[in-house]
Enzyme design. Sequence first.
Site, PDB file in Angstrom:
ATOM      1  N   ASN A  96     -10.103  -0.179  -0.484  1.00 55.61           N
ATOM      2  CA  ASN A  96      -8.643  -0.137  -0.408  1.00 55.61           C
ATOM      3  C   ASN A  96      -8.049  -0.761  -1.668  1.00 55.61           C
ATOM      4  OD1 ASN A  96      -5.925  -0.426   0.150  1.00 55.61           O
ATOM      5  ND2 ASN A  96      -6.204  -1.230   2.215  1.00 55.61           N
ATOM      6  N   HIS A 124      -3.367   7.342   2.025  1.00 51.79           N
ATOM      7  CA  HIS A 124      -3.762   6.019   1.545  1.00 51.79           C
ATOM      8  C   HIS A 124      -5.195   5.760   1.980  1.00 51.79           C
ATOM      9  CE1 HIS A 124      -4.045   1.838   0.764  1.00 51.79           C
ATOM     10  NE2 HIS A 124      -3.852   1.446   2.016  1.00 51.79           N
ATOM     11  N   CYS A 137       0.809  -1.225   0.000  1.00 53.42           N
ATOM     12  CA  CYS A 137       0.000   0.000   0.000  1.00 53.42           C
ATOM     13  C   CYS A 137       0.841   1.273   0.000  1.00 53.42           C
ATOM     14  CB  CYS A 137      -0.951   0.005   1.196  1.00 53.42           C
ATOM     15  SG  CYS A 137      -2.109  -1.386   1.211  1.00 53.42           S
TER      16      CYS A 137
END
Length: 317
Positions: free
Chosen positions: A274, A244, A112
């Site tokens: 996500n 993020h 990520c």
Amino acid sequence: MTCKIIGCGGYLPSKIVSNDELAKFVETNDEWIRTRSGISQRHIADDNEYTSHLALKSAEQAIADARVSANDVDLIITCTTTSDNSFPSVATKLHGYLGLTNIPSFDLQAVCAGFVYGLQVADSLIASGKYKTILLIGAEKMTSLLDWNDRSTCVLFGDGAGSVILQRSSDDSGLIDSNIFSSGADYEILYTSGGISMNGTSGKIIMQGQKLFRHAIEKMQQSIEDLLHTNQFSVSGIDYFIPHQANIRIINKLAELLNIEEHKVVKTVEKHANCSAASIPLALSTLKASGKIKKGDILLFSAIGAGLTWGSALIRW
């Protein structure tokens, strides 16, 4: 000498799965998912739609937005943890799709935090003078790593890709500074149950959610505060905060601790879920498409991923 973003692109698969639809085959419900993550839906790639296909769609948009030709690109970096094949890289497959000549291409894997890592790597390569135009991509098919019987993880992720075109800056616009970190001691907080050398599979995502939440807040906050202090920036000077997009509670808590005003925080997690390394460039592409960013605006990126890996970046638009 630094790099600047001259074009952005984003792509999400056409298939959208809402929380209510997910609840038909997973023991969960819309309220449970929204309360814990802020997610209402996610985009899911078809079985025959691979990470390289998502990357290509976003790359074509970024190239068009930058008003350059694909042939102007002299390096491709793809940030991904969900490569089509064990080898070759997604970047090399994309190189072929775009019909490019013998320019280098490679994948970068920091999960990520991949896009922030990639930004620092790309900036260093442009600063070296060896490369003029870099295509930097975050692309993921995270749903291929999900255990659909594990409601603590399968509700959180989606598929997508975001790309930027980077060139050397000739003025004060561009990447001001960035920092990146890792902590292998925290490996077991977020990982997959398999791998090529481990058991010949990709495995499924395993996550210690509460521990990850605490580490995300602590490490992203410290990274941001260090970056601002080093570059003598105040929080009030930030025009847009693009974190993020993992969890709305992490995003909101960070904004609260850093005292970043609500209207400056970019949030796409509700609709995108996500998307790992794709989440920041997707959010950036969404923000740019809204027409809100103006020249001179200060953008702050920050991310944390498995490893653990994390980091932040300051950009003057």
